[in-house]
Design an enzyme around this catalytic site. Sequence first.
Site, PDB file in Angstrom:
ATOM      1  N   LYS A 283      -6.754  -5.210  -3.074  1.00 51.79           N
ATOM      2  CA  LYS A 283      -7.485  -5.800  -1.950  1.00 51.79           C
ATOM      3  C   LYS A 283      -8.440  -4.775  -1.368  1.00 51.79           C
ATOM      4  CE  LYS A 283      -3.842  -4.495   1.231  1.00 51.79           C
ATOM      5  NZ  LYS A 283      -4.622  -3.441   1.899  1.00 51.79           N
TER       6      LYS A 283
ATOM      7  N   ASP B  64       0.788  -1.242   0.000  1.00 49.24           N
ATOM      8  CA  ASP B  64       0.000   0.000   0.000  1.00 49.24           C
ATOM      9  C   ASP B  64       0.821   1.293   0.000  1.00 49.24           C
ATOM     10  OD1 ASP B  64      -1.897  -1.971   0.242  1.00 49.24           O
ATOM     11  OD2 ASP B  64      -2.875  -1.173   2.021  1.00 49.24           O
TER      12      ASP B  64
ATOM     13  N   HIS C 101     -10.651   0.298  -2.716  1.00 46.90           N
ATOM     14  CA  HIS C 101     -12.019   0.244  -2.192  1.00 46.90           C
ATOM     15  C   HIS C 101     -13.060   0.729  -3.188  1.00 46.90           C
ATOM     16  CE1 HIS C 101     -10.422  -0.806   1.668  1.00 46.90           C
ATOM     17  NE2 HIS C 101      -9.879   0.365   1.905  1.00 46.90           N
TER      18      HIS C 101
ATOM     19  N   ASP D 252      -4.478  -0.911  -1.767  1.00 43.93           N
ATOM     20  CA  ASP D 252      -5.773  -0.819  -1.105  1.00 43.93           C
ATOM     21  C   ASP D 252      -6.722  -0.266  -2.177  1.00 43.93           C
ATOM     22  OD1 ASP D 252      -6.827  -1.324   1.523  1.00 43.93           O
ATOM     23  OD2 ASP D 252      -7.023   0.835   1.872  1.00 43.93           O
TER      24      ASP D 252
ATOM     25  N   CYS E  89      -2.032  -2.605   7.598  1.00 44.53           N
ATOM     26  CA  CYS E  89      -1.853  -3.532   6.469  1.00 44.53           C
ATOM     27  C   CYS E  89      -0.533  -4.294   6.502  1.00 44.53           C
ATOM     28  CB  CYS E  89      -2.079  -2.801   5.160  1.00 44.53           C
ATOM     29  SG  CYS E  89      -3.824  -2.296   5.006  1.00 44.53           S
TER      30      CYS E  89
ATOM     31  N   HIS F 148     -17.427   2.384   0.506  1.00 40.80           N
ATOM     32  CA  HIS F 148     -16.991   1.127   1.132  1.00 40.80           C
ATOM     33  C   HIS F 148     -17.351   1.092   2.624  1.00 40.80           C
ATOM     34  CE1 HIS F 148     -14.023  -1.912   2.598  1.00 40.80           C
ATOM     35  NE2 HIS F 148     -14.354  -2.481   1.450  1.00 40.80           N
TER      36      HIS F 148
ATOM     37  N   HIS G 125     -11.021   6.670   1.372  1.00 44.15           N
ATOM     38  CA  HIS G 125      -9.636   6.587   0.886  1.00 44.15           C
ATOM     39  C   HIS G 125      -9.503   5.494  -0.170  1.00 44.15           C
ATOM     40  CE1 HIS G 125      -9.750   3.405   3.937  1.00 44.15           C
ATOM     41  NE2 HIS G 125      -8.759   2.841   3.284  1.00 44.15           N
TER      42      HIS G 125
HETATM   43  C1  VGL Z   1      -4.713   0.725   5.663  1.00 41.72           C
HETATM   44  C2  VGL Z   1      -6.293   1.650   7.029  1.00 41.72           C
HETATM   45  C3  VGL Z   1      -7.259   1.482   6.066  1.00 41.72           C
HETATM   46  C4  VGL Z   1      -3.282   0.335   5.466  1.00 41.72           C
HETATM   47  C5  VGL Z   1      -5.672   0.544   4.684  1.00 41.72           C
HETATM   48  O1  VGL Z   1      -2.817   0.258   4.306  1.00 41.72           O
HETATM   49  O2  VGL Z   1      -2.591   0.109   6.489  1.00 41.72           O
HETATM   50  N1  VGL Z   1      -5.036   1.265   6.834  1.00 41.72           N
HETATM   51  N2  VGL Z   1      -6.925   0.926   4.895  1.00 41.72           N
HETATM   52 ZN    ZN Z   2      -8.362   0.821   3.351  1.00 47.77          ZN
END
Ligand code: VGL
Ligand code: ZN
Length: 240
Positions: free
Chosen positions: A141, A43, A83, A81, A186, A87, A116
């Site tokens: 994901k 990410d 979404h 990430d 993550c 979401h 996000h």
């Molecule tokens: C993440 C919060 C929400 C991450 C992703 O990449 O750590 N954290 N979505």
């Molecule tokens: Zn996320």
Amino acid sequence: MQKNRRQLVSSIGILSALGTMAPWALSAEKIKPSNKSALIVVDVQNCFVEGGTLPVAKGAEVVPVINKIASAFANIIVTQDWHTQGHASFASAHAGKKPFETTNMPYGTQVLWPDHCVQGSNDAALHPDLKLPTAQLVLRKGYHANVDSYSAFMEADRKTATGLAGYLKQRGIHTVFVVGLATDFCVAWTALDARTAGFTTYVVEDACRGIDLNGSVDAAWKNMATKGVKRIQSSDLKIT
Ligand code: VGL
Ligand code: ZN
């Protein structure tokens, strides 16, 4: 040869310092990832750096570290990430909820985030300075509207696999090195699931940055240590 007292005292000091160090730090021997090891870059997206929708403090600092260590890896996987609009992990999808509060989902407690990493947005794009031309797989994901997925292996319902374990195993890969954002979400969930799936797992600390909600970075490191995740620095890797 007889040592004088000062030499003796100083060697005892060094020995006791060595005793507290991680085994791979004891020798000058660095860790050389084999061709059955993979780097998982988690990410490193615009959303998670300054100017993004869910910025991680100093998140962009991981980019040069990751670009540098990438040359040590024959196999690189990059995650995003990714979404849907509206979401279920977004606070905006829950009446009366604000970002960083929690809610109960059918699969357990869910932290609610600002909107996000919406699919196809510039916010969800990989950081423009990330230079990983040899990466072989980009894995997205968190694309099921009602289920989050911090882990690159298993969605938050803890039932739906992403397929990454199979992909790695079918290629004979047995060891993973996890880096990226965020350490306490993550990265940690990916590393923990890698252990559960049977991979030897390292997290490269200086190639990660955390969000840190109520001590979540410390808690994540403790949890990872308990599960046998190895915590290293990028300087522990042999980069040729
Ligand atoms: C993440 C919060 C929400 C991450 C992703 O990449 O750590 N954290 N979505
Ligand atoms: Zn996320």
